[in-house]
Design a protein around this motif. Sequence first.
Motif, PDB file in Angstrom:
ATOM      1  N   ILE A  97      68.178  23.307  39.131  1.00 56.57           N
ATOM      2  CA  ILE A  97      69.140  23.966  40.015  1.00 56.57           C
ATOM      3  C   ILE A  97      68.762  25.435  40.210  1.00 56.57           C
ATOM      4  N   ALA A  98      68.484  26.123  39.115  1.00 53.11           N
ATOM      5  CA  ALA A  98      68.148  27.551  39.203  1.00 53.11           C
ATOM      6  C   ALA A  98      66.872  27.781  39.998  1.00 53.11           C
ATOM      7  N   VAL A  99      65.828  27.026  39.691  1.00 56.87           N
ATOM      8  CA  VAL A  99      64.546  27.202  40.387  1.00 56.87           C
ATOM      9  C   VAL A  99      64.688  26.848  41.861  1.00 56.87           C
ATOM     10  N   SER A 100      65.438  25.799  42.169  1.00 55.98           N
ATOM     11  CA  SER A 100      65.619  25.407  43.568  1.00 55.98           C
ATOM     12  C   SER A 100      66.339  26.489  44.362  1.00 55.98           C
ATOM     13  N   ILE A 101      67.418  26.990  43.815  1.00 60.53           N
ATOM     14  CA  ILE A 101      68.209  27.984  44.544  1.00 60.53           C
ATOM     15  C   ILE A 101      67.502  29.334  44.584  1.00 60.53           C
ATOM     16  N   VAL A 102      67.102  29.825  43.428  1.00 57.44           N
ATOM     17  CA  VAL A 102      66.438  31.139  43.381  1.00 57.44           C
ATOM     18  C   VAL A 102      65.106  31.091  44.110  1.00 57.44           C
ATOM     19  N   GLY A 103      64.351  30.029  43.908  1.00 58.60           N
ATOM     20  CA  GLY A 103      63.058  29.898  44.587  1.00 58.60           C
ATOM     21  C   GLY A 103      63.205  29.855  46.098  1.00 58.60           C
ATOM     22  N   SER A 104      64.192  29.124  46.566  1.00 61.92           N
ATOM     23  CA  SER A 104      64.418  29.047  48.012  1.00 61.92           C
ATOM     24  C   SER A 104      64.824  30.400  48.574  1.00 61.92           C
ATOM     25  N   LEU A 105      65.737  31.075  47.907  1.00 53.17           N
ATOM     26  CA  LEU A 105      66.175  32.396  48.364  1.00 53.17           C
ATOM     27  C   LEU A 105      65.034  33.405  48.317  1.00 53.17           C
ATOM     28  N   LEU A 106      64.253  33.362  47.245  1.00 53.48           N
ATOM     29  CA  LEU A 106      63.113  34.275  47.124  1.00 53.48           C
ATOM     30  C   LEU A 106      62.074  34.013  48.200  1.00 53.48           C
ATOM     31  N   GLY A 107      61.718  32.749  48.378  1.00 51.31           N
ATOM     32  CA  GLY A 107      60.733  32.400  49.396  1.00 51.31           C
ATOM     33  C   GLY A 107      61.184  32.844  50.769  1.00 51.31           C
ATOM     34  N   SER A 109      63.410  35.193  51.501  1.00 50.17           N
ATOM     35  CA  SER A 109      63.476  36.663  51.545  1.00 50.17           C
ATOM     36  C   SER A 109      62.097  37.287  51.685  1.00 50.17           C
ATOM     37  N   LEU A 110      61.127  36.769  50.952  1.00 50.28           N
ATOM     38  CA  LEU A 110      59.765  37.321  51.027  1.00 50.28           C
ATOM     39  C   LEU A 110      59.177  37.155  52.421  1.00 50.28           C
ATOM     40  N   VAL A 111      59.408  36.003  53.015  1.00 48.09           N
ATOM     41  CA  VAL A 111      58.891  35.770  54.372  1.00 48.09           C
ATOM     42  C   VAL A 111      59.577  36.688  55.362  1.00 48.09           C
ATOM     43  N   ILE A 112      60.887  36.819  55.249  1.00 51.72           N
ATOM     44  CA  ILE A 112      61.633  37.698  56.138  1.00 51.72           C
ATOM     45  C   ILE A 112      61.145  39.141  55.987  1.00 51.72           C
ATOM     46  N   LEU A 113      60.980  39.592  54.762  1.00 51.10           N
ATOM     47  CA  LEU A 113      60.495  40.963  54.528  1.00 51.10           C
ATOM     48  C   LEU A 113      59.101  41.165  55.107  1.00 51.10           C
ATOM     49  N   PHE A 114      58.269  40.151  55.013  1.00 51.30           N
ATOM     50  CA  PHE A 114      56.913  40.240  55.531  1.00 51.30           C
ATOM     51  C   PHE A 114      56.932  40.423  57.047  1.00 51.30           C
ATOM     52  N   PHE A 115      57.850  39.733  57.720  1.00 51.27           N
ATOM     53  CA  PHE A 115      57.883  39.782  59.181  1.00 51.27           C
ATOM     54  C   PHE A 115      58.726  40.925  59.737  1.00 51.27           C
ATOM     55  N   LEU A 116      59.463  41.615  58.890  1.00 48.94           N
ATOM     56  CA  LEU A 116      60.290  42.739  59.381  1.00 48.94           C
ATOM     57  C   LEU A 116      59.509  43.981  59.520  1.00 48.94           C
TER      58      LEU A 116
END
Length: 116
Positions: A97-107, A109-116
């Motif tokens: 549960i933790a890896v799925s939720i945190v991993g999804s949010l992190l992934g 967020s990182l992509v969004i930050l990269f494209f901003l």
Amino acid sequence: MVELFLVSLGGAIGACIRYSLGEWIKEKKISVLITTIAMINIVGSTLLGVALGLSLTVKLELFTVSLLGGFTTFSTFSLEAYEFFRAKEWRKATAYIAVSIVGSLLGFSLVILFFL
């Protein structure tokens, strides 16, 4: 081959229902307290529990799981988490549960930050 067809058909139908229901909810402004996707995830997970609780035939279960999986992948996530809890694998369940939720949010967020 029949199973692949059922999975494909169910997934396509589920995705179409998710899209149509999401548009209808937005149009009617029904979603006040939670987001449309959260509502869809809750409904999909509940329906998957009902479908599996009815002990359907394998082919019908496969179609149902793929339909609800297309409707919301959260229903499948709920099923997998439940399986860990049912097997009393508490650490695996918590980590999943933790890896799925945190991993999804992190992934995301990182992509969004990269494209901003």
